[in-house]
Design an enzyme around this catalytic site. Structure first.
Site, PDB file in Angstrom:
ATOM      1  N   ASN A   1     -11.757   6.016  10.161  1.00 56.83           N
ATOM      2  CA  ASN A   1     -12.351   6.152   8.681  1.00 56.83           C
ATOM      3  C   ASN A   1     -13.077   5.085   8.524  1.00 56.83           C
ATOM      4  O   ASN A   1     -13.234   4.163   9.251  1.00 56.83           O
ATOM      5  CB  ASN A   1     -11.213   6.216   7.793  1.00 56.83           C
ATOM      6  CG  ASN A   1     -10.456   4.946   7.906  1.00 56.83           C
ATOM      7  OD1 ASN A   1     -10.480   4.250   8.947  1.00 56.83           O
ATOM      8  ND2 ASN A   1      -9.270   4.931   7.092  1.00 56.83           N
TER       9      ASN A   1
ATOM     10  N   CYS B   1      -4.746   6.399   8.134  1.00 57.71           N
ATOM     11  CA  CYS B   1      -4.039   5.581   7.435  1.00 57.71           C
ATOM     12  C   CYS B   1      -3.166   4.453   8.107  1.00 57.71           C
ATOM     13  O   CYS B   1      -2.093   5.011   8.433  1.00 57.71           O
ATOM     14  CB  CYS B   1      -3.465   6.222   6.202  1.00 57.71           C
ATOM     15  SG  CYS B   1      -2.560   5.217   5.079  1.00 57.71           S
ATOM     16  N   GLY B   2      -3.523   3.329   8.316  1.00 57.81           N
ATOM     17  CA  GLY B   2      -2.700   2.514   8.880  1.00 57.81           C
ATOM     18  C   GLY B   2      -1.366   2.380   8.474  1.00 57.81           C
ATOM     19  O   GLY B   2      -0.103   2.576   9.296  1.00 57.81           O
ATOM     20  N   ASN B   3      -1.194   1.856   7.092  1.00 52.81           N
ATOM     21  CA  ASN B   3       0.107   1.672   6.671  1.00 52.81           C
ATOM     22  C   ASN B   3       0.825   3.173   6.478  1.00 52.81           C
ATOM     23  O   ASN B   3       1.976   3.054   6.760  1.00 52.81           O
ATOM     24  CB  ASN B   3      -0.110   1.168   5.083  1.00 52.81           C
ATOM     25  CG  ASN B   3      -0.844  -0.238   5.345  1.00 52.81           C
ATOM     26  OD1 ASN B   3      -0.072  -1.048   5.971  1.00 52.81           O
ATOM     27  ND2 ASN B   3      -1.612  -0.706   4.426  1.00 52.81           N
TER      28      ASN B   3
ATOM     29  N   CYS C   1      -4.439  -2.672   3.714  1.00 52.47           N
ATOM     30  CA  CYS C   1      -5.077  -1.491   4.470  1.00 52.47           C
ATOM     31  C   CYS C   1      -5.102  -1.533   5.825  1.00 52.47           C
ATOM     32  O   CYS C   1      -5.555  -2.491   6.267  1.00 52.47           O
ATOM     33  CB  CYS C   1      -6.570  -1.230   3.719  1.00 52.47           C
ATOM     34  SG  CYS C   1      -7.384   0.125   4.572  1.00 52.47           S
ATOM     35  N   GLY C   2      -4.211  -0.700   6.533  1.00 48.40           N
ATOM     36  CA  GLY C   2      -3.877  -1.155   7.905  1.00 48.40           C
ATOM     37  C   GLY C   2      -5.342  -0.848   8.780  1.00 48.40           C
ATOM     38  O   GLY C   2      -5.529  -1.600   9.800  1.00 48.40           O
ATOM     39  N   SER C   3      -5.943   0.230   8.435  1.00 46.57           N
ATOM     40  CA  SER C   3      -7.098   0.485   8.988  1.00 46.57           C
ATOM     41  C   SER C   3      -8.018  -0.354   8.806  1.00 46.57           C
ATOM     42  O   SER C   3      -8.918  -0.733   9.731  1.00 46.57           O
ATOM     43  CB  SER C   3      -7.635   1.971   8.930  1.00 46.57           C
ATOM     44  OG  SER C   3      -7.658   2.291   7.471  1.00 46.57           O
ATOM     45  N   GLY C   4      -8.179  -0.834   7.566  1.00 45.73           N
ATOM     46  CA  GLY C   4      -9.098  -1.863   7.443  1.00 45.73           C
ATOM     47  C   GLY C   4      -8.914  -3.278   8.006  1.00 45.73           C
ATOM     48  O   GLY C   4      -9.696  -3.833   8.444  1.00 45.73           O
TER      49      GLY C   4
ATOM     50  N   ASN D   1      -6.411  10.276  -1.124  1.00 45.53           N
ATOM     51  CA  ASN D   1      -6.782   9.034  -1.902  1.00 45.53           C
ATOM     52  C   ASN D   1      -6.128   9.414  -3.452  1.00 45.53           C
ATOM     53  O   ASN D   1      -6.015  10.682  -3.638  1.00 45.53           O
ATOM     54  CB  ASN D   1      -8.260   8.474  -1.652  1.00 45.53           C
ATOM     55  CG  ASN D   1      -8.375   8.094  -0.391  1.00 45.53           C
ATOM     56  OD1 ASN D   1      -7.594   7.230   0.130  1.00 45.53           O
ATOM     57  ND2 ASN D   1      -9.410   8.585   0.110  1.00 45.53           N
TER      58      ASN D   1
ATOM     59  N   HIS E   1     -15.427   1.750   7.549  1.00 47.75           N
ATOM     60  CA  HIS E   1     -15.196   0.472   6.860  1.00 47.75           C
ATOM     61  C   HIS E   1     -16.377  -0.467   7.009  1.00 47.75           C
ATOM     62  O   HIS E   1     -17.087  -0.497   7.951  1.00 47.75           O
ATOM     63  CB  HIS E   1     -13.909  -0.335   7.474  1.00 47.75           C
ATOM     64  CG  HIS E   1     -12.695   0.418   7.599  1.00 47.75           C
ATOM     65  ND1 HIS E   1     -11.939   0.240   6.674  1.00 47.75           N
ATOM     66  CD2 HIS E   1     -12.140   1.272   8.338  1.00 47.75           C
ATOM     67  CE1 HIS E   1     -10.714   1.061   6.751  1.00 47.75           C
ATOM     68  NE2 HIS E   1     -10.858   1.769   7.810  1.00 47.75           N
TER      69      HIS E   1
ATOM     70  N   ASN F   1       0.829  -1.177  -0.007  1.00 43.33           N
ATOM     71  CA  ASN F   1      -0.042   0.093  -0.001  1.00 43.33           C
ATOM     72  C   ASN F   1       0.951   1.140  -0.096  1.00 43.33           C
ATOM     73  O   ASN F   1       1.520   1.652   0.949  1.00 43.33           O
ATOM     74  CB  ASN F   1      -1.012   0.033   1.253  1.00 43.33           C
ATOM     75  CG  ASN F   1      -2.040   1.183   1.588  1.00 43.33           C
ATOM     76  OD1 ASN F   1      -2.215   1.573   2.321  1.00 43.33           O
ATOM     77  ND2 ASN F   1      -2.545   1.406   0.196  1.00 43.33           N
TER      78      ASN F   1
ATOM     79  N   GLU G   1     -10.483   0.236  -1.388  1.00 42.78           N
ATOM     80  CA  GLU G   1     -10.742   1.449  -0.639  1.00 42.78           C
ATOM     81  C   GLU G   1     -11.352   2.674  -1.206  1.00 42.78           C
ATOM     82  O   GLU G   1     -11.333   2.725  -2.510  1.00 42.78           O
ATOM     83  CB  GLU G   1      -9.000   2.017  -0.499  1.00 42.78           C
ATOM     84  CG  GLU G   1      -8.322   1.018   0.408  1.00 42.78           C
ATOM     85  CD  GLU G   1      -7.017   1.901   0.918  1.00 42.78           C
ATOM     86  OE1 GLU G   1      -7.003   3.025   0.890  1.00 42.78           O
ATOM     87  OE2 GLU G   1      -6.033   0.962   1.223  1.00 42.78           O
ATOM     88  N   ARG G   2     -12.098   3.183  -0.307  1.00 44.24           N
ATOM     89  CA  ARG G   2     -12.647   4.559  -0.797  1.00 44.24           C
ATOM     90  C   ARG G   2     -11.630   5.293  -1.662  1.00 44.24           C
ATOM     91  O   ARG G   2     -10.551   5.705  -0.747  1.00 44.24           O
ATOM     92  CB  ARG G   2     -13.394   5.201   0.681  1.00 44.24           C
ATOM     93  CG  ARG G   2     -13.796   6.512   0.424  1.00 44.24           C
ATOM     94  CD  ARG G   2     -14.307   7.011   1.377  1.00 44.24           C
ATOM     95  NE  ARG G   2     -13.364   7.435   2.699  1.00 44.24           N
ATOM     96  CZ  ARG G   2     -13.627   7.982   3.754  1.00 44.24           C
ATOM     97  NH1 ARG G   2     -14.853   8.268   3.821  1.00 44.24           N
ATOM     98  NH2 ARG G   2     -12.685   8.151   4.605  1.00 44.24           N
TER      99      ARG G   2
END
Ligand SMILES: N[C@H](CCC[C@H](N)C(=O)O)C(=O)O
Length: 286
Positions: free
Chosen positions: A165, A75-77, A225-228, A66, A167, A13, A216-217
């Site tokens: 964010n 954004c986790g990553n 996707c880290g947060s995902g 984005n 999900h 990512n 991802e949106r």
């Protein structure tokens, strides 16, 4: 206009990182710069743009845009890559520091091996589960846990989680047969989500192992996707497949993340971050 950048990725990512301690961008240009620099044909090519900024409330600030120029809240990553960047550039002088995002302030912990950044752990905060705060239309205080989600002829089962964010998490029996490409874009822009949504399909292999795919949106299919991944572990626990206080391995297309939803409510994410390249991007207003 010449813009110095660093390209980094977390499990594939990848984002273009601009150090706003060194660069100055006009606020109105940023969405267009995000679109242009992310273009694989006429730009550098990436999943989006991340700005590393000063912060009055934390050691460092981070903003994420984005591929389509829309601004995400976290954004986790990206947080792991920002942590690696600011540690290596010595913006910070300890391995534990705070990063401010539009979703709030997170704590980052850089883990070293032979003096080099090996992995980064981020306390991603407390997930938000009330429908109105995802946000998703419908009754105010309700949670969305395995709720029927009709989509044309499809009848899915939705668990919605915000990590700052939004999900939408769907469970499938076989990740290789997930309807990611058929439904990801449609779900991501479904009007039941007033701000859009990141869409994850997950296959629970066992309580401590999950296969994961994401649309991802604002960016479409990404490698990770880290947060995902955090939202997916929360969804697995809410549905009784996994347990709190246990590290769960999430297998994303680009590699593995380790996620724990602790009994104090905080979600912890641990994984790698890599620098790909440094360069100069020549952008012209249009
Ligand atoms: N790739 C990011 C998430 C980006 C979220 C963005 N697509 C949004 O609009 O929320 C991650 O590693 O958490």
């Amino acid at each position: 206009m010449k813009i110095e950048f660093t390209k980094m990725h977390g499990l594939g990512n990848n984002y273009i990182y601009i150090d706003m301690f060194q660069e100055t961008l006009s606020e109105k240009d940023i969405p267009m710069i995000a679109r242009d620099v992310s273009d694989i044909h006429t730009g550098v090519g990436s999943d989006g743009l991340i700005l590393i900024t000063p912060s009055e409330n934390a050691e460092i600030g981070m903003r994420i845009f984005n591929k389509d120029g829309s601004e995400g809240k976290t954004c986790g990553n990206g947080l792991r890559c920002v942590a690696k960047y600011v540690y290596e550039k010595q913006f910070v002088h300890t391995t534990h520091f705070t990063i401010e995002t539009k979703a709030g302030i997170v704590e980052a912990y850089v883990e070293l091996s032979d003096g080099e950044v090996n992995s980064i752990t981020v306390d991603m905060g407390i997930p938000v589960l009330n429908r109105s705060n995802i946000p998703m239309i419908g009754a105010e205080q309700e949670k969305v846990i395995s709720e029927p989600f009709e989509l044309g002829a499809e009848s899915l089962s939705l668990t919605a989680v915000s990590m700052g964010n939004p999900h939408a998490v769907f469970f499938v029996d076989d990740i290789q047969k997930s309807p990611l490409y058929e439904l990801g874009s449609i779900i991501s822009t479904d009007n039941r989500f007033p701000e859009g949504v990141n869409c994850e399909f997950i296959e629970v292999i066992n309580p401590n192992e999950i296969n994961f795919r994401v649309w991802e949106r604002g960016s479409g299919v990404t490698q990770a996707c880290g947060s995902g991944a955090c939202a997916s572990v929360v969804a697995s626990i809410l549905n009784g497949y996994s347990r709190k206080d246990e590290e769960i391995c999430v297998h994303l297309t680009g590699g593995d993340l380790w996620i724990k939803w602790a009994s104090d409510g905080h979600v912890w994410m641990r994984g790698p971050a890599e620098t790909i390249a440094n360069g100069e991007y020549y952008w012209s207003q249009h």
